[in-house]
Design a protein around this motif. Structure first.
Motif, PDB file in Angstrom:
ATOM      1  N   UNK A 255      -8.308  61.907   7.993  1.00  0.00           N
ATOM      2  CA  UNK A 255      -7.668  60.591   8.008  1.00  0.00           C
ATOM      3  C   UNK A 255      -6.158  60.727   7.935  1.00  0.00           C
ATOM      4  N   UNK A 256      -5.459  59.800   8.588  1.00  0.00           N
ATOM      5  CA  UNK A 256      -4.028  59.689   8.344  1.00  0.00           C
ATOM      6  C   UNK A 256      -3.717  58.253   7.926  1.00  0.00           C
ATOM      7  N   UNK A 257      -2.590  58.102   7.243  1.00  0.00           N
ATOM      8  CA  UNK A 257      -2.172  56.818   6.692  1.00  0.00           C
ATOM      9  C   UNK A 257      -0.695  56.627   7.007  1.00  0.00           C
ATOM     10  N   UNK A 258      -0.347  55.425   7.426  1.00  0.00           N
ATOM     11  CA  UNK A 258       1.042  55.181   7.770  1.00  0.00           C
ATOM     12  C   UNK A 258       1.448  53.740   7.534  1.00  0.00           C
ATOM     13  N   UNK A 259       2.746  53.525   7.447  1.00  0.00           N
ATOM     14  CA  UNK A 259       3.264  52.182   7.182  1.00  0.00           C
ATOM     15  C   UNK A 259       3.718  51.517   8.473  1.00  0.00           C
ATOM     16  N   UNK A 260       3.366  50.229   8.573  1.00  0.00           N
ATOM     17  CA  UNK A 260       3.714  49.434   9.749  1.00  0.00           C
ATOM     18  C   UNK A 260       4.319  48.105   9.316  1.00  0.00           C
ATOM     19  N   UNK A 261       5.161  47.563  10.188  1.00  0.00           N
ATOM     20  CA  UNK A 261       5.636  46.186  10.087  1.00  0.00           C
ATOM     21  C   UNK A 261       5.168  45.469  11.351  1.00  0.00           C
ATOM     22  N   UNK A 262       5.170  44.136  11.377  1.00  0.00           N
ATOM     23  CA  UNK A 262       4.817  43.440  12.610  1.00  0.00           C
ATOM     24  C   UNK A 262       5.839  43.716  13.706  1.00  0.00           C
ATOM     25  N   UNK A 263       5.395  43.731  14.944  1.00  0.00           N
ATOM     26  CA  UNK A 263       6.319  43.876  16.073  1.00  0.00           C
ATOM     27  C   UNK A 263       7.341  42.750  16.017  1.00  0.00           C
ATOM     28  N   UNK A 264       8.569  43.072  16.372  1.00  0.00           N
ATOM     29  CA  UNK A 264       9.635  42.078  16.334  1.00  0.00           C
ATOM     30  C   UNK A 264      10.431  42.092  15.056  1.00  0.00           C
ATOM     31  N   UNK A 265      10.021  42.919  14.088  1.00  0.00           N
ATOM     32  CA  UNK A 265      10.818  43.071  12.867  1.00  0.00           C
ATOM     33  C   UNK A 265      12.182  43.635  13.244  1.00  0.00           C
ATOM     34  N   UNK A 266      13.284  43.077  12.727  1.00  0.00           N
ATOM     35  CA  UNK A 266      14.619  43.560  13.099  1.00  0.00           C
ATOM     36  C   UNK A 266      14.745  45.077  12.955  1.00  0.00           C
ATOM     37  N   UNK A 267      15.265  45.749  13.972  1.00  0.00           N
ATOM     38  CA  UNK A 267      15.389  47.204  13.925  1.00  0.00           C
ATOM     39  C   UNK A 267      16.117  47.726  12.693  1.00  0.00           C
ATOM     40  N   UNK A 268      17.124  46.982  12.225  1.00  0.00           N
ATOM     41  CA  UNK A 268      17.864  47.433  11.041  1.00  0.00           C
ATOM     42  C   UNK A 268      16.968  47.481   9.810  1.00  0.00           C
ATOM     43  N   UNK A 269      16.025  46.548   9.727  1.00  0.00           N
ATOM     44  CA  UNK A 269      15.103  46.525   8.590  1.00  0.00           C
ATOM     45  C   UNK A 269      14.082  47.656   8.715  1.00  0.00           C
ATOM     46  N   UNK A 270      13.593  47.887   9.938  1.00  0.00           N
ATOM     47  CA  UNK A 270      12.675  49.012  10.171  1.00  0.00           C
ATOM     48  C   UNK A 270      13.353  50.330   9.786  1.00  0.00           C
ATOM     49  N   UNK A 271      14.617  50.461  10.168  1.00  0.00           N
ATOM     50  CA  UNK A 271      15.377  51.675   9.839  1.00  0.00           C
ATOM     51  C   UNK A 271      15.529  51.838   8.339  1.00  0.00           C
TER      52      UNK A 271
END
Length: 328
Positions: A255-271
């Motif tokens: 298994x692998x586990x990872x963190x996601x945000x919804x598409x369209x989340x501001x790139x600066x916040x994803x960064x």
């Protein structure tokens, strides 16, 4: 594992929701200015929940904003994932996803309500966790050879549990059946924790579950470990041979586990999220905690994470088709 996250009241969650009206953070400098909800698409106590709470606690400590763990189990993790896919893309709703939600779900569920690649902004791979095959202590099986022999002696009589239809534990055992020429019956549960309890109680004879959630059951003697599913042994149980070592050449599942945000989340916040989670995963105490649970730290880039998802979608699609697995 209990943390302060477990005791955040419903009122705080409602307060977080009501403040959405203020709109998303304009840039990363304003983020986070209120509590963050991290959706875990499986019940409490399982591997996904454990990792979410380890990371979420450190995010809370670093940013001074509570990370609220929201367990939304069902349909192999896809119900919780769908919830995040449709959430406001402001960085305040995140998902601790797995290969069940993003690599297996797209082939298993023909009417999946989200696109695993288009509807999410991958942040980082958090961890890779090997699975361990465990049996009820009353089952006269102590290794893979004996399990295969018993399954061939009694075709279809052995029941194996899983964290849900189409989860890595389910498909890993479907792959095992294909590679060993055995017939066994799958019994899905609403997450790894109830599946483990079922094995310990003898409701099913065995299952493959994530190392970090299975370890307490193994260490207490409630179940017996007979093999590791990954290509190499786990540091958590270094004396336990892999399935491949026990005669099923080339077997590799986990298994692998990872963190996601919804598409369209501001790139600066994803960064900003990526930088903080990677920083957390490099903390000595976090690395030690994950290592003790048999987890290998991920901490890759969003681009690398996306590439992993694409590769695994293709991989598990072949297994699903060959094994004739369908969602029910």
């Amino acid at each position: 594992m209990k943390t302060a996250l477990s005791f955040v009241g419903l009122g705080l969650l409602l307060a977080a929701g009501s403040s959405v009206a203020a709109g998303p953070a304009k840039d990363a400098a304003d983020y986070p200015s209120r509590p963050i909800r991290m959706v875990v698409p499986f019940p409490p106590g399982g591997a996904t929940d454990i990792l979410a709470r380890v990371v979420g606690k450190r995010m809370t400590d670093a940013w001074g904003q509570n990370v609220i763990i929201d367990n939304r189990a069902g349909a192999g993790g896809t119900l919780g994932a769908a919830l995040v896919a449709k959430a406001n893309p402001d960085g305040y709703t995140l998902l601790m996803g797995t290969n069940a939600t993003h690599a297996i779900g797209p082939s298993l569920f023909k009417n999946l309500s989200y696109d695993a690649l288009k509807d999410f902004a991958p942040i980082t791979l958090v961890a890779i966790v090997p699975q361990v095959v465990i049996v009820n202590p009353a089952l006269p099986v102590r290794n893979v050879k004996e399990l295969v022999a018993l399954a061939k002696e009694k075709p279809g009589a052995l029941n194996f549990g899983s964290a849900g239809q189409g989860t890595p534990g389910h498909l890993g055992m479907e792959l095992f059946k294909m590679m060993t020429g055995t017939s066994m019956t799958h019994v899905p549960y609403q997450g790894g924790a109830p599946g483990l309890a079922a094995v310990a109680a003898g409701q099913v004879q065995f299952m493959a579950d994530n190392m970090n959630s299975a370890l307490p059951f193994i260490q207490s003697g409630r179940v017996r470990a007979i093999a590791v599913t990954s290509a190499k042994r786990s540091g958590a149980l270094p004396d336990l041979p892999t399935i491949a070592e026990q005669g099923v050449a080339g077997f590799d599942s986990g298994s692998w586990f990872g963190m996601f945000a919804p598409a369209g989340t501001p790139p600066a916040i994803v960064t900003k999220l990526h930088a903080e989670v990677v920083k957390i995963l490099q903390l000595p105490d976090v690395r030690q905690t994950l290592a003790q649970q048999g987890a290998e730290v991920g901490a890759n880039t969003p681009e690398q994470f996306t590439a992993l998802i694409k590769t695994d979608i293709a991989r598990w699609a072949k297994v699903i088709e060959a094994a004739g697995v369908t969602a029910n």
